[in-house]
Write a protein that holds these residues in place. Structure first.
Motif, PDB file in Angstrom:
ATOM      1  N   UNK A   1       1.952  10.160 -16.031  1.00  0.00           N
ATOM      2  CA  UNK A   1       3.136   9.737 -15.547  1.00  0.00           C
ATOM      3  C   UNK A   1       4.345  10.097 -16.290  1.00  0.00           C
ATOM      4  N   UNK A   2       4.935  10.844 -16.117  1.00  0.00           N
ATOM      5  CA  UNK A   2       6.231  11.483 -17.075  1.00  0.00           C
ATOM      6  C   UNK A   2       7.497  10.467 -16.877  1.00  0.00           C
ATOM      7  N   UNK A   3       7.295   9.567 -16.022  1.00  0.00           N
ATOM      8  CA  UNK A   3       8.623   8.616 -15.705  1.00  0.00           C
ATOM      9  C   UNK A   3       8.109   7.304 -16.453  1.00  0.00           C
ATOM     10  N   UNK A   4       7.164   7.237 -17.082  1.00  0.00           N
ATOM     11  CA  UNK A   4       6.827   5.799 -17.383  1.00  0.00           C
ATOM     12  C   UNK A   4       7.346   5.680 -18.689  1.00  0.00           C
TER      13      UNK A   4
ATOM     14  N   UNK B   1       1.907   9.673  -5.928  1.00  0.00           N
ATOM     15  CA  UNK B   1       2.492  10.716  -5.543  1.00  0.00           C
ATOM     16  C   UNK B   1       3.332  11.258  -6.662  1.00  0.00           C
ATOM     17  N   UNK B   2       4.039  10.434  -7.346  1.00  0.00           N
ATOM     18  CA  UNK B   2       4.880  10.639  -8.639  1.00  0.00           C
ATOM     19  C   UNK B   2       4.052  11.022  -9.647  1.00  0.00           C
ATOM     20  N   UNK B   3       2.824  10.970  -9.813  1.00  0.00           N
ATOM     21  CA  UNK B   3       1.923  11.115 -10.922  1.00  0.00           C
ATOM     22  C   UNK B   3       1.588  12.655 -10.775  1.00  0.00           C
ATOM     23  N   UNK B   4       1.551  13.489 -12.012  1.00  0.00           N
ATOM     24  CA  UNK B   4       1.329  14.991 -12.185  1.00  0.00           C
ATOM     25  C   UNK B   4      -0.067  15.096 -12.433  1.00  0.00           C
ATOM     26  N   UNK B   5      -0.742  15.684 -11.212  1.00  0.00           N
ATOM     27  CA  UNK B   5      -2.475  15.663 -11.585  1.00  0.00           C
ATOM     28  C   UNK B   5      -2.798  17.409 -11.811  1.00  0.00           C
ATOM     29  N   UNK B   6      -3.556  17.446 -12.709  1.00  0.00           N
ATOM     30  CA  UNK B   6      -4.292  18.669 -13.176  1.00  0.00           C
ATOM     31  C   UNK B   6      -5.601  18.632 -12.971  1.00  0.00           C
ATOM     32  N   UNK B   7      -6.079  19.022 -11.731  1.00  0.00           N
ATOM     33  CA  UNK B   7      -7.576  18.987 -11.379  1.00  0.00           C
ATOM     34  C   UNK B   7      -8.347  19.856 -12.426  1.00  0.00           C
ATOM     35  N   UNK B   8      -7.707  20.933 -12.680  1.00  0.00           N
ATOM     36  CA  UNK B   8      -8.554  21.958 -13.767  1.00  0.00           C
ATOM     37  C   UNK B   8      -9.106  21.010 -14.901  1.00  0.00           C
ATOM     38  N   UNK B   9      -8.113  20.236 -15.514  1.00  0.00           N
ATOM     39  CA  UNK B   9      -8.487  19.454 -16.639  1.00  0.00           C
ATOM     40  C   UNK B   9      -9.106  18.080 -16.431  1.00  0.00           C
TER      41      UNK B   9
ATOM     42  N   UNK C   1       0.692  -1.141   0.199  1.00  0.00           N
ATOM     43  CA  UNK C   1      -0.017   0.132  -0.089  1.00  0.00           C
ATOM     44  C   UNK C   1       0.725   1.125   0.082  1.00  0.00           C
ATOM     45  N   UNK C   2       2.178   1.335   0.638  1.00  0.00           N
ATOM     46  CA  UNK C   2       2.929   2.306   0.850  1.00  0.00           C
ATOM     47  C   UNK C   2       3.515   2.728  -0.597  1.00  0.00           C
ATOM     48  N   UNK C   3       4.191   1.535  -1.206  1.00  0.00           N
ATOM     49  CA  UNK C   3       4.431   1.578  -2.511  1.00  0.00           C
ATOM     50  C   UNK C   3       3.511   2.020  -3.507  1.00  0.00           C
ATOM     51  N   UNK C   4       2.204   1.901  -3.508  1.00  0.00           N
ATOM     52  CA  UNK C   4       1.228   2.258  -4.234  1.00  0.00           C
ATOM     53  C   UNK C   4       1.023   3.894  -4.125  1.00  0.00           C
ATOM     54  N   UNK C   5       0.979   4.438  -2.889  1.00  0.00           N
ATOM     55  CA  UNK C   5       0.645   5.752  -2.436  1.00  0.00           C
ATOM     56  C   UNK C   5       2.097   6.541  -2.924  1.00  0.00           C
ATOM     57  N   UNK C   6       3.273   5.970  -2.946  1.00  0.00           N
ATOM     58  CA  UNK C   6       4.509   6.789  -3.499  1.00  0.00           C
ATOM     59  C   UNK C   6       4.378   6.870  -4.936  1.00  0.00           C
ATOM     60  N   UNK C   7       3.697   5.778  -5.606  1.00  0.00           N
ATOM     61  CA  UNK C   7       3.627   5.955  -7.115  1.00  0.00           C
ATOM     62  C   UNK C   7       2.626   7.126  -7.477  1.00  0.00           C
TER      63      UNK C   7
END
Length: 330
Positions: free
Chosen positions: A22-25, A9-17, A1-7
């Motif tokens: 994931x820029x690192x994928x 957090x790496x995502x760039x989220x734009x709630x306006x759109x 679960x901690x690993x999934x939460x860290x992953x």
């Protein structure tokens, strides 16, 4: 679960759109099979959607009948346009003249006073105010020609004004076409102009296309081009589809047997072993009995009516009439 939460957090989220990426994928160097690629995309898409949902629940919300509502923040990512920026339209002759003279455009009222009826009516449209066509009498001026029809003259003047406006509109479109700033609906209507507004080479029509168009035009009449005059070298139009076959009205040689065969085929289908599937015997018997009963009642009523006509009708003598006869005899 901690690993999934860290992953997440790496995502760039734009709630306006409502967008996350994931820029690192990176995809593996070896090409995967289609099934593995679909599974990988579904797994990554699930993670991105979960990241958007988690970010939405961190925003302050207000309770509503349908559930909690949140206000989205302004978008952070600038998305590229699908089409180029529209070019500014060149000013028309009237706009140049109004700018030179300092004439400002003002909004006109929709309702104006009608002098003929003394009421307020719409400025444009049906039953509008101060309609020239609704005036039954036109006052003559001293300068008017007595032999000239004022109604025909007014109609001709209106026609000239409309033609002048149409001429000016086409001239403005020509000027806008030089700068590549035609309206989108005009660009779509013009076959020689693409959506970009630049002049394109006209499409060369092939021989087959011309033949298909000529065939459509030839068969556009009620008779399907049967009685139209053919040009030299013109081939008969191809009939696409099936022809419906009908038996002739007048019986000819061999046609009587065809009609007999059709009739026998229908009768054999009805009077067959599985006739109970095709013909509802109970319903047919009921209909026959109902018709028979109606016929019997009709004949019975008709017979009773004739009997009543043949019977002698006895005259009823009233007492008052006999008394009057006795007094006259006295």
């Amino acid at each position: 679960m901690e690993m999934e939460g860290e992953k997440q957090n790496l995502f760039e989220v734009d709630l306006g759109h409502l967008m996350a990426f994931d820029s690192h994928h990176t995809f593996p160097s070896q090409p995967l099979s289609r099934e593995d690629l679909i599974k990988d995309c579904l797994h990554k898409g699930t993670q991105l959607v979960q990241a958007i949902a988690d970010a939405l629940f961190t925003l302050p919300s207000t309770e509503d009948v349908d559930g909690p509502l949140v206000k989205l923040p302004p978008p952070l990512t600038r998305l590229p346009r699908e089409k180029h920026l529209p070019k500014p339209k060149p000013p028309t002759k009237w706009e140049l003249f109004a700018k030179k003279k300092g004439i400002q455009k003002r909004k006109k009222d929709k309702i104006v006073y009608d002098e003929q009826s003394g009421t307020w009516k719409r400025r444009f449209g049906y039953d509008r105010a101060n309609d020239e066509d609704a005036v039954p009498i036109i006052e003559a001026k001293p300068t008017d020609d007595p032999e000239e029809d004022p109604f025909a003259k007014r109609k001709e003047n209106k026609k000239k004004r409309v033609e002048k406006q149409e001429k000016n509109r086409l001239q403005n479109l020509k000027e806008a076409a030089k700068f590549g700033a035609l309206p989108s609906h005009v660009q779509l209507a013009a076959t020689a102009l693409p959506i970009t507004g630049t002049q394109a080479a006209p499409k060369k029509v092939t021989k087959d296309e011309l033949g298909s168009v000529a065939g459509i035009a030839a068969t556009a009449t009620a008779s399907g081009g049967k009685f139209d005059k053919k040009l030299r070298g013109e081939k008969p139009a191809q009939h696409k589809g099936k022809y419906r076959k009908f038996l002739p009205v007048v019986e000819g040689k061999g046609m009587g047997s065809q009609e007999r065969e059709q009739t026998e085929k229908i009768l054999n289908k009805i009077i067959s072993k599985n006739s109970h599937d095709i013909l509802n015997v109970d319903k047919a018997v009921t209909m026959h009995n109902v018709k028979k009963e109606k016929k019997r009642k009709f004949e019975k009523g008709k017979a009773s009516a004739t009997d009543s006509k043949l019977k002698t009708q006895k005259k009823s003598f009233k007492k008052g009439n006999s008394k009057k006869g006795k007094t006259k005899g006295k």
